[in-house]
Enzyme design. Sequence first.
Site, PDB file in Angstrom:
ATOM      1  N   ASN A   7      38.865  31.905  54.911  1.00 47.18           N
ATOM      2  CA  ASN A   7      38.572  32.158  53.648  1.00 47.18           C
ATOM      3  C   ASN A   7      37.685  31.007  53.118  1.00 47.18           C
ATOM      4  OD1 ASN A   7      40.954  30.662  54.132  1.00 47.18           O
ATOM      5  ND2 ASN A   7      41.827  31.412  52.360  1.00 47.18           N
ATOM      6  N   CYS A  47      34.754  28.826  40.777  1.00 50.60           N
ATOM      7  CA  CYS A  47      34.701  30.090  40.093  1.00 50.60           C
ATOM      8  C   CYS A  47      35.496  31.186  40.956  1.00 50.60           C
ATOM      9  CB  CYS A  47      33.335  30.532  39.840  1.00 50.60           C
ATOM     10  SG  CYS A  47      33.162  32.113  38.816  1.00 50.60           S
ATOM     11  N   GLU A  64      36.799  29.588  49.350  1.00 46.82           N
ATOM     12  CA  GLU A  64      37.068  29.954  47.758  1.00 46.82           C
ATOM     13  C   GLU A  64      35.878  29.112  47.155  1.00 46.82           C
ATOM     14  OE1 GLU A  64      41.280  28.616  47.404  1.00 46.82           O
ATOM     15  OE2 GLU A  64      41.894  30.683  48.524  1.00 46.82           O
ATOM     16  N   GLU A  89      38.584  37.843  56.634  1.00 51.48           N
ATOM     17  CA  GLU A  89      38.037  39.116  57.387  1.00 51.48           C
ATOM     18  C   GLU A  89      36.518  39.514  57.022  1.00 51.48           C
ATOM     19  OE1 GLU A  89      40.813  38.511  55.436  1.00 51.48           O
ATOM     20  OE2 GLU A  89      42.337  39.560  56.032  1.00 51.48           O
ATOM     21  N   CYS A 138      43.834  42.397  52.418  1.00 51.12           N
ATOM     22  CA  CYS A 138      43.768  42.731  50.983  1.00 51.12           C
ATOM     23  C   CYS A 138      43.205  44.192  50.878  1.00 51.12           C
ATOM     24  CB  CYS A 138      43.210  41.730  49.858  1.00 51.12           C
ATOM     25  SG  CYS A 138      41.231  41.889  50.211  1.00 51.12           S
TER      26      CYS A 138
HETATM   27  N1  THU Z   1      43.089  35.794  51.893  1.00 54.10           N
HETATM   28  C1  THU Z   1      42.427  36.072  53.124  1.00 54.10           C
HETATM   29  O1  THU Z   1      41.372  35.471  53.285  1.00 54.10           O
HETATM   30  N2  THU Z   1      42.887  37.309  53.900  1.00 54.10           N
HETATM   31  C2  THU Z   1      43.783  38.212  53.666  1.00 54.10           C
HETATM   32  O2  THU Z   1      44.203  38.744  54.547  1.00 54.10           O
HETATM   33  C3  THU Z   1      44.530  37.553  52.276  1.00 54.10           C
HETATM   34  C4  THU Z   1      44.140  36.765  51.596  1.00 54.10           C
HETATM   35  C5  THU Z   1      42.552  34.802  51.179  1.00 54.10           C
HETATM   36  C6  THU Z   1      41.987  34.928  49.977  1.00 54.10           C
HETATM   37  C7  THU Z   1      42.237  33.653  49.150  1.00 54.10           C
HETATM   38  O3  THU Z   1      41.390  32.535  49.598  1.00 54.10           O
HETATM   39  C8  THU Z   1      43.491  33.179  49.719  1.00 54.10           C
HETATM   40  O4  THU Z   1      43.764  34.029  50.863  1.00 54.10           O
HETATM   41  C9  THU Z   1      44.951  33.551  49.096  1.00 54.10           C
HETATM   42  O5  THU Z   1      44.819  34.860  48.317  1.00 54.10           O
END
Ligand code: THU
Length: 141
Positions: free
Chosen positions: A48, A53, A50, A61, A93
């Site tokens: 992930n 913003c 981030e 994924e 998600c």
């Molecule tokens: N996140 C993912 O990368 N994959 C998932 O399956 C669930 C959530 C990330 C998004 C965000 O950066 C952090 O986890 C918290 O939601």
Amino acid sequence: MDAMQPQEVKELIDKAQKAKEQAYCPYSKFRVGAALRTVDGLVYTGCNVENACYNLGVCAERNAMAKAVSEGHSRFQAIAIASDMSDQFISPCGGCRQFMREFGVKWDVYMSRADGTYQKMTVEELLPVSFGPDDLSQEKV
Ligand code: THU
């Protein structure tokens, strides 16, 4: 497509856990890694990423899938997902489920816990009665 052997599943989860180490998540502090296996046996990883913003953050994924597609691979066998949660299996998600569905519903999602144990579901099971590419060319009024 043959099912993956337990050792191959373990290796895919290991790669997802390794990808998790690159997670850029200063806001949520929730690390996620993914390892995507193509039907050719290639593996693309993602974490992930981030952003200040907040709504621009991208899931592990989706990053893995975008990497594979941008390298010319869009037929997938499985994706493994890893987080730091010890008790819960990391669940993709809704947005990622739809993104997976774009590339078919009959492939596998391995949702793991920090100790490497996992639960397997197909994309179809995770997103039943989904909207996909074929729907765009259905009969219209
Ligand atoms: N996140 C993912 O990368 N994959 C998932 O399956 C669930 C959530 C990330 C998004 C965000 O950066 C952090 O986890 C918290 O939601």
